[in-house]
Design an enzyme around this catalytic site. Structure first.
Site, mmCIF file in Angstrom:
data_model
loop_
_atom_site.group_PDB
_atom_site.id
_atom_site.type_symbol
_atom_site.label_atom_id
_atom_site.label_comp_id
_atom_site.label_asym_id
_atom_site.label_seq_id
_atom_site.Cartn_x
_atom_site.Cartn_y
_atom_site.Cartn_z
ATOM 1 N N PHE A 107 22.872 16.365 21.600
ATOM 2 C CA PHE A 107 21.840 16.778 20.544
ATOM 3 C C PHE A 107 20.988 17.878 20.024
ATOM 4 C CE2 PHE A 107 18.543 15.255 17.116
ATOM 5 C CZ PHE A 107 19.311 15.806 16.127
ATOM 6 N N PHE A 121 25.136 19.194 17.025
ATOM 7 C CA PHE A 121 25.746 18.112 18.402
ATOM 8 C C PHE A 121 26.779 18.672 18.488
ATOM 9 C CE2 PHE A 121 27.616 14.208 19.142
ATOM 10 C CZ PHE A 121 26.770 13.824 20.740
ATOM 11 N N GLN A 177 26.029 4.549 14.561
ATOM 12 C CA GLN A 177 26.478 6.149 13.912
ATOM 13 C C GLN A 177 27.759 6.475 14.020
ATOM 14 O OE1 GLN A 177 24.587 5.049 16.992
ATOM 15 N NE2 GLN A 177 23.090 6.628 17.325
ATOM 16 N N ASN A 200 23.142 -3.212 11.092
ATOM 17 C CA ASN A 200 21.764 -2.086 11.134
ATOM 18 C C ASN A 200 21.786 -3.512 9.386
ATOM 19 O OD1 ASN A 200 22.309 -0.404 9.556
ATOM 20 N ND2 ASN A 200 21.210 1.000 10.865
ATOM 21 N N THR A 228 20.548 -6.110 11.830
ATOM 22 C CA THR A 228 18.988 -5.775 12.375
ATOM 23 C C THR A 228 18.240 -5.371 11.282
ATOM 24 O OG1 THR A 228 19.865 -3.561 12.953
ATOM 25 C CG2 THR A 228 18.824 -5.335 15.331
ATOM 26 N N LEU A 229 16.916 -5.518 10.350
ATOM 27 C CA LEU A 229 16.192 -6.123 9.615
ATOM 28 C C LEU A 229 15.074 -5.053 9.388
ATOM 29 C CD1 LEU A 229 16.354 -9.592 8.249
ATOM 30 C CD2 LEU A 229 18.735 -8.287 7.955
ATOM 31 N N ASP A 262 19.131 0.152 19.919
ATOM 32 C CA ASP A 262 19.831 -0.102 20.977
ATOM 33 C C ASP A 262 18.483 -0.959 21.968
ATOM 34 O OD1 ASP A 262 21.473 2.107 20.330
ATOM 35 O OD2 ASP A 262 20.143 2.948 21.289
#
Length: 331
Positions: A107, A121, A177, A200, A228-229, A262
């Site tokens: 990247f 990328f 992703q 998420n 996840t928040l 991660d």
């Protein structure tokens, strides 16, 4: 919960990030009427090369907590230094596929003073990840407790998922992703039957929209959904009806969010491997995530096990700290 005894296979992208800063504004060098003839060059002030890729990021976190995860992914011949770094920190890299003619995924991004970016990328060797078969890896390291299938070449993700189903390996779906590019059929295939689904909160809605499944239907396809928040922590929901939220670690001085998810996954899986409760696993994940968000770079954080336990105590109390301390051999 009885502590699992198998290996942890972490499959996903392996990449390096090349990050540069331009001390001006891109907009000042662009002529709107001439964009079809665009040819510009920017003199940058600095270059940071950071280790990345979802699989090494998770492996690094697991290794910092005393485990020896197995990295499953594809890289180029230029992976040597990165490999050395990971192995020094306790990651098993013996099953990484090395391409004969492609570089490790990269990247490349330049950011100006307004935070506008030009980025590219290059998938490179990642496109060969679909050549990896899991069974020979399992024969080398032993039956897996889990195979986490993270964002990677889509064909590789599909192949790993299908092999897990065929061979009876418990797998974790972590599309992250790739959700932006994947169609509903692929997402459904990657999720159905997973022991754990990580995402998420935004990604959870993408999953529902693209698959056409309701939140309840998504949960019915997996054993456990971990969402996840951000600064609000994490929500854990089980197909058996269990549902709870764990707040984020206390006193987090957020600096840079890349790799935080991660790290959470690494901490969560480490605690599950120790045999803790789901709540404790979420707490361990949140504390490991805090170290990453407070550091520039996804694998640049550092702590002693004593410091980690102290942070567990500050955020979640003495009982949580005492349990984690036993697994990290902190007296």
């Amino acid at each position: 919960m009885t502590a699992p005894t198998g290996s942890l296979l972490i499959a996903g992208s392996i990449a390096t990030d090349h990050l540069m800063t331009f001390a001006g504004r891109f907009a000042d060098s662009l002529v709107v009427e001439q964009l079809d003839k665009l040819s510009v060059s920017f003199l940058v002030n600095d270059l940071e090369i950071r280790r990345g890729g979802v699989a090494p990021n998770m492996c690094f976190g697991l290794a910092r907590l005393g485990l020896r995860p197995v990295l499953v992914g594809a890289a180029g011949e230029d992976f040597a230094d990165y490999r050395s770094w990971l192995e020094r920190h306790g990651v098993d890299c013996d099953s990484v596929h090395i391409s004969e003619n492609k570089h490790t995924a990269r990247f490349v991004c330049t950011t100006d003073t307004t935070m506008a970016q030009f980025a590219s990328f290059y998938p490179g060797a990642m496109s060969e990840a679909s050549q990896i078969e899991l069974h020979p890896i399992v024969e080398r390291v032993g039956e897996p407790t889990y195979v986490l299938i993270g964002a990677d070449d889509p064909d590789a993700m599909k192949r790993h998922t299908e092999e897990c189903r065929q061979r009876g390996y418990a797998f974790i779906a972590d599309c992250s992703q790739q959700l932006a590019f994947a169609e509903g059929d692929l997402i459904r295939d990657l999720i159905d039957g997973a022991a754990i689904l990580f995402s998420n909160e935004y990604e959870s809605h993408v999953i529902e929209k693209k698959t056409g499944w309701s939140a309840e239907e998504v949960l019915s396809k997996v054993g456990l959904q971990v969402t996840t928040l951000g600064k609000d922590g994490v929500r854990v929901t089980s197909s058996d009806g269990t549902s709870f939220e764990v707040p984020a670690a206390k006193d987090v001085a957020a600096l840079e969010p890349t790799g935080v998810g991660d790290a959470f996954r690494g901490g969560f899986l480490a605690a599950l491997t120790w045999g803790t409760s789901l709540e404790r696993a979420a707490q361990v994940g949140c504390v490991l995530a805090a170290y990453v968000v407070e550091t520039v770079g996804t694998q640049e954080y550092d702590f002693t096990h004593e410091q980690f336990v102290a942070r567990i105590r500050d955020s979640y109390g003495a009982e949580a700290a005492d349990e984690v301390a036993k697994h990290l051999e902190v007296s």
